[in-house]
Design a protein around this motif. Sequence first.
Motif, PDB file in Angstrom:
ATOM      1  N   ASN A 215      48.600 134.699  92.854  1.00  0.00           N
ATOM      2  CA  ASN A 215      49.118 135.649  91.869  1.00  0.00           C
ATOM      3  C   ASN A 215      47.982 136.407  91.183  1.00  0.00           C
ATOM      4  OD1 ASN A 215      51.838 135.102  92.278  1.00  0.00           O
ATOM      5  ND2 ASN A 215      51.873 133.442  90.784  1.00  0.00           N
ATOM      6  N   SER A 216      46.865 135.721  90.961  1.00  0.00           N
ATOM      7  CA  SER A 216      45.750 136.372  90.264  1.00  0.00           C
ATOM      8  C   SER A 216      45.005 137.355  91.165  1.00  0.00           C
ATOM      9  CB  SER A 216      44.776 135.320  89.718  1.00  0.00           C
ATOM     10  OG  SER A 216      44.041 134.705  90.765  1.00  0.00           O
TER      11      SER A 216
ATOM     12  N   ASP B 153      49.890 143.871  84.292  1.00  0.00           N
ATOM     13  CA  ASP B 153      50.130 142.426  84.299  1.00  0.00           C
ATOM     14  C   ASP B 153      49.623 141.761  83.019  1.00  0.00           C
ATOM     15  OD1 ASP B 153      51.217 142.575  86.841  1.00  0.00           O
ATOM     16  OD2 ASP B 153      49.274 142.275  87.821  1.00  0.00           O
ATOM     17  N   PRO B 154      50.317 140.728  82.541  1.00  0.00           N
ATOM     18  CA  PRO B 154      49.821 139.975  81.387  1.00  0.00           C
ATOM     19  C   PRO B 154      48.508 139.282  81.735  1.00  0.00           C
ATOM     20  CG  PRO B 154      51.682 138.841  82.400  1.00  0.00           C
ATOM     21  CD  PRO B 154      51.584 140.183  83.068  1.00  0.00           C
TER      22      PRO B 154
ATOM     23  N   LEU C 265      45.834 136.388  85.099  1.00  0.00           N
ATOM     24  CA  LEU C 265      44.449 136.282  85.542  1.00  0.00           C
ATOM     25  C   LEU C 265      43.833 134.962  85.082  1.00  0.00           C
ATOM     26  CD1 LEU C 265      42.031 137.687  86.912  1.00  0.00           C
ATOM     27  CD2 LEU C 265      41.471 138.676  84.677  1.00  0.00           C
ATOM     28  N   GLU C 266      44.108 134.584  83.837  1.00  0.00           N
ATOM     29  CA  GLU C 266      43.540 133.353  83.282  1.00  0.00           C
ATOM     30  C   GLU C 266      44.018 132.118  84.041  1.00  0.00           C
ATOM     31  OE1 GLU C 266      44.878 133.813  79.310  1.00  0.00           O
ATOM     32  OE2 GLU C 266      43.134 135.024  78.672  1.00  0.00           O
ATOM     33  N   LYS C 267      45.294 132.119  84.442  1.00  0.00           N
ATOM     34  CA  LYS C 267      45.822 130.981  85.207  1.00  0.00           C
ATOM     35  C   LYS C 267      45.126 130.873  86.560  1.00  0.00           C
ATOM     36  CE  LYS C 267      50.243 129.932  85.128  1.00  0.00           C
ATOM     37  NZ  LYS C 267      51.729 130.064  85.182  1.00  0.00           N
ATOM     38  N   GLY C 268      44.809 132.029  87.159  1.00  0.00           N
ATOM     39  CA  GLY C 268      44.102 132.023  88.438  1.00  0.00           C
ATOM     40  C   GLY C 268      42.694 131.475  88.305  1.00  0.00           C
ATOM     41  N   VAL C 269      41.999 131.875  87.234  1.00  0.00           N
ATOM     42  CA  VAL C 269      40.639 131.383  86.985  1.00  0.00           C
ATOM     43  C   VAL C 269      40.660 129.869  86.783  1.00  0.00           C
ATOM     44  CG1 VAL C 269      38.714 131.416  85.339  1.00  0.00           C
ATOM     45  CG2 VAL C 269      39.806 133.573  86.042  1.00  0.00           C
ATOM     46  N   GLN C 270      41.618 129.389  85.981  1.00  0.00           N
ATOM     47  CA  GLN C 270      41.717 127.952  85.726  1.00  0.00           C
ATOM     48  C   GLN C 270      42.082 127.188  86.993  1.00  0.00           C
ATOM     49  OE1 GLN C 270      40.895 126.474  82.723  1.00  0.00           O
ATOM     50  NE2 GLN C 270      40.977 124.622  83.982  1.00  0.00           N
TER      51      GLN C 270
ATOM     52  N   PRO D 208      60.795 143.940  98.782  1.00  0.00           N
ATOM     53  CA  PRO D 208      59.676 144.191  97.873  1.00  0.00           C
ATOM     54  C   PRO D 208      58.400 143.573  98.433  1.00  0.00           C
ATOM     55  CG  PRO D 208      61.052 142.417  97.020  1.00  0.00           C
ATOM     56  CD  PRO D 208      61.764 142.967  98.221  1.00  0.00           C
ATOM     57  N   TYR D 209      57.304 144.328  98.349  1.00  0.00           N
ATOM     58  CA  TYR D 209      56.021 143.854  98.869  1.00  0.00           C
ATOM     59  C   TYR D 209      55.114 143.401  97.739  1.00  0.00           C
ATOM     60  CZ  TYR D 209      56.740 145.121 103.719  1.00  0.00           C
ATOM     61  OH  TYR D 209      57.206 145.154 105.006  1.00  0.00           O
ATOM     62  N   ARG D 210      54.222 142.499  98.052  1.00  0.00           N
ATOM     63  CA  ARG D 210      53.196 142.115  97.094  1.00  0.00           C
ATOM     64  C   ARG D 210      52.272 143.316  96.901  1.00  0.00           C
ATOM     65  NH1 ARG D 210      49.351 137.512  98.900  1.00  0.00           N
ATOM     66  NH2 ARG D 210      48.293 138.358  97.087  1.00  0.00           N
ATOM     67  N   PRO D 211      51.546 143.386  95.785  1.00  0.00           N
ATOM     68  CA  PRO D 211      50.755 144.595  95.512  1.00  0.00           C
ATOM     69  C   PRO D 211      49.635 144.867  96.509  1.00  0.00           C
ATOM     70  CG  PRO D 211      51.111 143.348  93.487  1.00  0.00           C
ATOM     71  CD  PRO D 211      51.586 142.477  94.624  1.00  0.00           C
ATOM     72  N   SER D 212      49.040 143.845  97.091  1.00  0.00           N
ATOM     73  CA  SER D 212      47.814 144.021  97.875  1.00  0.00           C
ATOM     74  C   SER D 212      48.024 144.817  99.155  1.00  0.00           C
ATOM     75  CB  SER D 212      47.226 142.657  98.229  1.00  0.00           C
ATOM     76  OG  SER D 212      46.108 142.811  99.086  1.00  0.00           O
TER      77      SER D 212
END
Length: 403
Positions: free
Chosen positions: A166-167, A175-176, A180-185, A383-387
């Motif tokens: 997700n990050s 995006d909230p 990003l913070e959850k991905g880093v953790q 629906p597609y993921r953003p990447s």
Amino acid sequence: MPGTLQRIYDYSSRADPYPLYAELRRTPVARQEDGSYVISTYREITDVLNDPHLSSDVRNLSRPMPSGEGGVPLSFIHMDPPEHDRLRRMAMRHFGPPHTPGLVTGLEGDLTATVGSVIDGFTGKERIDVVDDFASPLPVTVICHLLGVPREDGPRFHLWVNDIMNSIDYDPRTDPKERLEKGVQARKDLRQCLGELVQRRHGRPGDGLLSRLANDDEPDVDGRMTDAEIVATAKLLLIAGHETTVNLITNGVLTLLRHPQMLRRLRDEPDLVVPLVEELLRYEPPVQIIPWRAAYSDITVGDTVIPKGSRITLMLASGSRDPDRFHDPDRFDPDRQDNQHLGFGSGIHACFGGPLARRETQIALAELVRRLDHPRLVTDPPPYRPSPVLRGPIHLEIEQGDS
């Protein structure tokens, strides 16, 4: 009007970037306004991927990019020879031929059982999300088994991989920041857990890849991986292997439902799944773009001289639909001969988990087609993921049954 590359990167093109790839191919090597270069034709892409003057190390860019998680060792995918070759050789010694030729085939029983148990959960359900309910849980389970991760740690690995994925698509405009913070953790937690597992494997040889790498005493000029290198390699296998396989399976289901005659044929001819997955890797590849490489020195590609340090973007999906290389490239044809696609790249960085991703997808699609009852798409396009790089549906809802 935005340039072709900008339109490919724009989300509005995610469902069907292929007409834009055809536009790009009119100029096989195209210089961009920022001084970077985009390569979009098959011959030029394969030439560059096999050119020793091309670098995967961000430090060789004239405008260096962030090199990852500050101070954390990179995986060999971001390295150049000789260090890349040393680490990849050590990983491959325990991951495939010639040293462990039976690794993937030895997993087939577990793969089939895992796929079957997931599909068992579809009984009585009229609507299924192929991504959430099927394609996403599968690779993490398989790779954790391959690494030798204890079964009780499996749910934590699922959560970490989801948060990291997700990050990767994080957009600061929409995006909230929590995403990003959850991905880093999750990266920190995953790295710590893998490190602890590797430490516990020292002196305790076992079947998992972590154990084999931690106890690698085979006399060899390459020596042994450090614990940090083992963790980086395991993380690469887990993250890259997960995303590639999820997209390949999901793109496969979508393509089969768009080609119902092929779905029926696969049900009647299970062996068709092998060439069918190869054609999927050409027609709807899970990795569409290599977003950067760096030129070690001035290189000539086609008729264009690319200066040293330039950023080079390789449009793999465009190359695999190049009409100068493939007959009728926009047609899905599992009977296609000479299918040397770019779905897993080429050269020294060709996907080292490719054989596992192939077999997972073959078993997943064959079992799904055999057991689903009159499947059909709920929404097309989904629906597609953003990447635009790791391209695949973020959800793929299908209905089954006669209703």
